[in-house]
Structure formats: C-alpha cells, structure tokens
Design an enzyme around this catalytic site. Structure first.
Site, mmCIF file in Angstrom:
data_model
loop_
_atom_site.group_PDB
_atom_site.id
_atom_site.type_symbol
_atom_site.label_atom_id
_atom_site.label_comp_id
_atom_site.label_asym_id
_atom_site.label_seq_id
_atom_site.Cartn_x
_atom_site.Cartn_y
_atom_site.Cartn_z
ATOM 1 N N HIS A 72 0.851 -1.202 0.000
ATOM 2 C CA HIS A 72 0.000 0.000 0.000
ATOM 3 C C HIS A 72 0.881 1.245 0.000
ATOM 4 O O HIS A 72 1.657 1.463 0.916
ATOM 5 C CB HIS A 72 -0.931 0.009 1.218
ATOM 6 C CG HIS A 72 -2.139 -0.856 1.023
ATOM 7 N ND1 HIS A 72 -3.383 -0.536 1.501
ATOM 8 C CD2 HIS A 72 -2.289 -2.025 0.349
ATOM 9 C CE1 HIS A 72 -4.245 -1.473 1.149
ATOM 10 N NE2 HIS A 72 -3.600 -2.394 0.463
ATOM 11 N N TYR A 201 -9.551 5.943 6.636
ATOM 12 C CA TYR A 201 -9.798 6.331 8.030
ATOM 13 C C TYR A 201 -10.771 7.503 7.972
ATOM 14 O O TYR A 201 -10.434 8.565 7.422
ATOM 15 C CB TYR A 201 -8.505 6.794 8.709
ATOM 16 C CG TYR A 201 -7.484 5.688 8.951
ATOM 17 C CD1 TYR A 201 -7.403 5.054 10.188
ATOM 18 C CD2 TYR A 201 -6.579 5.304 7.962
ATOM 19 C CE1 TYR A 201 -6.458 4.058 10.432
ATOM 20 C CE2 TYR A 201 -5.626 4.304 8.197
ATOM 21 C CZ TYR A 201 -5.578 3.682 9.440
ATOM 22 O OH TYR A 201 -4.637 2.703 9.671
ATOM 23 N N PRO A 293 -5.622 1.075 18.283
ATOM 24 C CA PRO A 293 -5.321 0.527 16.954
ATOM 25 C C PRO A 293 -5.267 1.552 15.821
ATOM 26 O O PRO A 293 -4.841 1.208 14.718
ATOM 27 C CB PRO A 293 -6.461 -0.466 16.714
ATOM 28 C CG PRO A 293 -7.572 0.002 17.603
ATOM 29 C CD PRO A 293 -6.930 0.641 18.787
ATOM 30 N N LYS A 297 -0.096 0.380 15.115
ATOM 31 C CA LYS A 297 1.296 0.318 15.582
ATOM 32 C C LYS A 297 1.592 -0.863 16.516
ATOM 33 O O LYS A 297 2.766 -1.154 16.786
ATOM 34 C CB LYS A 297 1.669 1.619 16.310
ATOM 35 C CG LYS A 297 1.744 2.829 15.388
ATOM 36 C CD LYS A 297 2.872 2.680 14.395
ATOM 37 C CE LYS A 297 2.880 3.755 13.333
ATOM 38 N NZ LYS A 297 3.451 3.284 12.074
ATOM 39 N N TYR A 388 3.316 7.046 9.921
ATOM 40 C CA TYR A 388 2.496 5.916 9.511
ATOM 41 C C TYR A 388 3.360 4.794 8.926
ATOM 42 O O TYR A 388 3.149 3.624 9.244
ATOM 43 C CB TYR A 388 1.435 6.369 8.489
ATOM 44 C CG TYR A 388 0.345 5.343 8.267
ATOM 45 C CD1 TYR A 388 -0.776 5.319 9.093
ATOM 46 C CD2 TYR A 388 0.443 4.383 7.261
ATOM 47 C CE1 TYR A 388 -1.775 4.369 8.910
ATOM 48 C CE2 TYR A 388 -0.547 3.432 7.074
ATOM 49 C CZ TYR A 388 -1.652 3.432 7.900
ATOM 50 O OH TYR A 388 -2.633 2.494 7.735
HETATM 51 C C1 PHB Z 1 -7.070 -3.822 10.424
HETATM 52 O O1 PHB Z 1 -6.981 -4.132 9.232
HETATM 53 O O2 PHB Z 1 -7.566 -4.583 11.260
HETATM 54 C C2 PHB Z 1 -6.539 -2.484 10.826
HETATM 55 C C3 PHB Z 1 -5.917 -1.684 9.892
HETATM 56 C C4 PHB Z 1 -5.442 -0.440 10.259
HETATM 57 C C5 PHB Z 1 -5.595 -0.009 11.554
HETATM 58 C C6 PHB Z 1 -6.200 -0.813 12.498
HETATM 59 C C7 PHB Z 1 -6.691 -2.065 12.141
HETATM 60 O O3 PHB Z 1 -5.137 1.227 11.899
#
Ligand code: PHB
Ligand code: APR
Length: 396
Positions: A72, A201, A293, A297, A388
């Site tokens: 990604h 997000y 989450p 990280k 990130y």
């Molecule tokens: C997930 O794919 O479960 C996931 C991805 C990004 C995040 C948190 C969880 O920031």
C-alpha cells in the site's frame, strides 16, 4: 532442562524473537499458555511497516508475506463528505506499508519454528519466573499435570498485556502510564471485496469508521462504538447501515456487504510500563505497552522491540568482556524512545479521528480544521506519512 533464552508467550512477539534468535544461533524455548489454534483464532490489525517486514525477512519467514501481502503506497482520510488521499510513497521518500494479517504473520512464524524442529510448549500452565535479578534465572511451568523447570541465561517476557512477566516485577520497580479512551471499536470481518484499494480512516460527526482489508476478497471494517456496547446489539444490517452513514456518499453506494464471519468489540487504551528490563528479564510487545489501533502500531512495536532484543542478545553471545552487555544495558531506553513516539502518534491519530462526546460541536470543528490543514499542508502530511510508515530503528 537448560536453554540460553526462555521466551514466555507465543504470540507474534515471542515467535518472532524465537526465529531471530534461531537465525543468530541462540537456543530458545517458547512457553505459551494457550493452544496453537486459540492463538491463531485471534483477529488483529494487519498493516506492517517496512521495519517489520525487514525483520520478518531476517527471521526467514518473508516468502508468503511478499507473495500474498498487498503493498500500500497510500491511504485516505475521509471527512466532510469526501475522501482525500495521503500519498505515503511520495511523502515518505519512497516507503510503503504491507497489508498482511497479524494472524498470518503468526502462522508463518509457527510453521517456520515447527519446520526447524524448535520447541514450543503450548498449554503451559502456571508459568512462573524466578531469580531474574541473578545470573541464573529459572522459569517453572506445568504441563499435563507435571511440573517442569527451565534454567536459562535470560527470560523474554512476550506474554501480552495480561501476562505473568510484567506482574512478576516488584511493583516499586515499575512506573506505568495509562490513558483509557471513552469508546471502543466494533469490528466486522467479511468475505466481500474491499470498498477501496487503500485503507480509509473516516472522521464523522457520528463517530470514526475504518475500511481495511485482508485480501482482494476479504474486508475488515470498524465503527467507533460506546464502551459498554455489546456485539449482540449489532445485527450485520445495523453494522453496514452505520458504516455507510459514516462514509462519503459515493463510497457508501459502492460498499459491498455480506454476512460477517467475525464480529467483536475492542476497547482502546494507551499504556506504557517503564523500564522494559529488570536484571535478566526483558519485556517486549504488549507485555510492556499498548497502543490504540488507530495507525496499527501494536504489532510493529512488538516487532521492533524483539528486533532490538535479538540484536542485544546476539552481541552478548558473540562478544567478550564487559562491552558485550552494551545492548542489554541500552535495550530499555532504546525501545522506549521508539515506543513513546508510536504512543504519541497513535494517541494523536485517535484524538483526531474519533468523536469525543465531551468536546461537542467545538471538538468536531477543530478536528475538521486539522484534517483540512493535513491535506493541504505538505509539512503536516509529511509528518503523518513519516509516522504511519514507521520511524527507523536506532543504534544503541
Ligand atoms: C485492520 O486491518 O484490522 C486495521 C488496519 C489499520 C488499523 C487498524 C486495524 O489502523
Ligand atoms: N504464560 C504463557 N503465555 C502467556 C501467559 C502466561 N502466563 N500470559 C499470556 N500468554 C500468551 C498469550 O496467550 C498470547 O498468546 O502470550 C501471548 C501474547 O501475545 P499477544 O497478546 O498477541 O502479544 P504480543 O506477542 O506482544 O503481540 C503484540 O498483538 O495484542 C496485539 O495489538 C497487539 O498487534 C499487537 C501484538
């Protein structure tokens, strides 16, 4: 029995450490209180920094990750009815992240360990740690009703937030820092194609939402929910409706829904215990720290901790004289510098993206202003991208 390193906990941190030590010629045993199937049944985040994929390569388990993992080069911030791309590659000087589930990382590590005939004791009960303030630490456990003792040079506490390792340290020797957030994440896994090729997000007045994935045919979605909410209160239809409301209209229209194959609620917490070493006991991963989450990280920090620990132990066994302990002496401070930066980033990203009931309309407007600033300011977007994709490992 006697080994060089006793690893308590067979999650991703313990298994990655076992494999890195094996590659360095250091003998270790892994003690895990649960069964292998139980460990592999846990669904966790799936975004790997380059530092993490490099460590998995070093551990010799990069093959499936590179063939099945998704590269990604960016992700999107959703707000104000639209989505805005953050170009990770351009902003971070050519870096990217890999989308590959934590469960798959653990599966690959377990398979590599089994293929080399290395010892993992599953369903090891009543694990206890002894004499780690001396040069002769011991670990005791019970298996099938029999008691066992392992004599070792070092103990690695990789047994997660609820483990026995941190709890074995005298309370006065430990300083802890904690923030509990006033909401949780309701997550759904479904065998449906992801709504977008990249993660989204989303900040919305109704609360945060995240569109993630495990593959081109398996999606992972989350919506912010109340801390006391229950999974039973959420039918699949109610979940999909709520997710759609929090996405830009063109995305909501494109969303492919289907039956959930997993649905769970997780609380959000920031937690750090300092220091991360007591004599010959090292804490690593969730045993020492938890991050919310947002930004994914958790696994990456667990990986960088055990990367540092493997380096410190390799230097110890390869070296001679007092200098060989330098890495061991610097382990805690070096880990904590990276840990606190990830704690800061995860806290900031969580604060930016979620609805905080007590801040009301003012809080929402300030978040939208910061998001607008982020997508228009190269300086602000660069800082987001740099964190990130993951900050580099340091030397001692
Ligand atoms: C997930 O794919 O479960 C996931 C991805 C990004 C995040 C948190 C969880 O920031
Ligand atoms: N004895 C032996 N094993 C134990 C004990 C104990 N007393 N207590 C816990 N364990 C085991 C757990 O069953 C689990 O398998 O330790 C393991 C710890 O694994 P994780 O909780 O996954 O922690 P870690 O390996 O540090 O991985 C960090 O996992 O929790 C996520 O977000 C986190 O992604 C991050 C990653």
């Amino acid at each position: 029995m006697r080994v060089q390193v006793a690893i308590v906990g067979g999650g991703p941190a313990g298994h990655l450490l076992g494999q890195l030590l094996y590659k360095a010629g250091i003998e270790a045993i892994v003690l895990e209180q649960r069964s292998q199937d139980y460990v592999l049944g846990r669904i966790r985040a799936g975004v790997l920094e380059q530092v993490t994929t490099d460590l998995l390569d070093q551990a010799g388990v990069g093959e499936r990750l590179h063939s099945e993992g998704l590269v990604h080069n960016g992700f999107a911030l959703g707000f104000g009815g639209a989505s805005h791309r953050i170009d990770l590659q351009t902003l971070s000087g050519g870096k990217h992240v890999m989308v590959y589930g934590q469960t798959e990382v653990t599966r690959d590590l377990m398979a590599a360990r089994a293929a080399e005939g290395l010892q993992t004791i599953y369903e090891a009960h009543n694990v206890s740690l002894h004499d780690f303030d001396s040069e002769r630490p011991r670990v005791r456990y019970e298996k099938d009703g029999q008691s066992h003792e392992i004599q070792c040079d070092f103990i690695a506490g990789c047994d997660g937030y609820h483990g026995v390792s941190r709890a074995s340290v005298p309370a006065g020797a430990l300083q802890t820092y904690e923030r509990v957030y006033p909401f949780g994440w309701l997550g759904v896994l479904s065998d449906t194609p992801p709504v977008s090729d990249e993660l989204i997000y989303a900040n919305h007045a109704r609360g945060f939402a995240l569109c993630s994935m495990r593959s081109h045919t398996r999606s992972r979605y989350y919506v912010q929910c109340a801390l006391d909410d229950k999974v039973e209160h959420w039918s699949d239809d109610a979940f999909w409706d709520e997710l759609r409301r929090r996405l830009a209209p063109e995305l909501a229209e494109r969303l492919v829904t289907g039956p959930s194959i997993e649905k769970s609620i997780a609380p959000l917490r920031s937690f750090v215990a300092e220091p991360m070493r007591f004599g010959r006991l090292f804490l690593a991963g969730d045993a020492a720290h938890i991050v919310p989450p947002t930004g994914a990280k958790g696994l990456n920090l667990a990986a960088s901790d055990v990367g540092y620990l493997a380096r410190a132990l390799t230097e110890f066994y390869a070296g001679s004289g007092p200098g060989r302990s330098a890495g061991i002496d610097h382990y805690s401070a070096t880990c904590l510098r990276r840990v606190w930066k990830a704690v800061r980033f995860s806290w900031w990203f969580t604060s930016l993206m979620h609805k905080f009931p007590e801040t009301g309309g003012f809080g929402q407007k300030v978040q939208e202003a910061e998001l607008d600033y982020l997508i228009h300011s190269q300086a602000a977007a660069t800082s987001l991208a740099e964190n990130y994709v993951g900050l580099p490992l340091e030397s001692w």
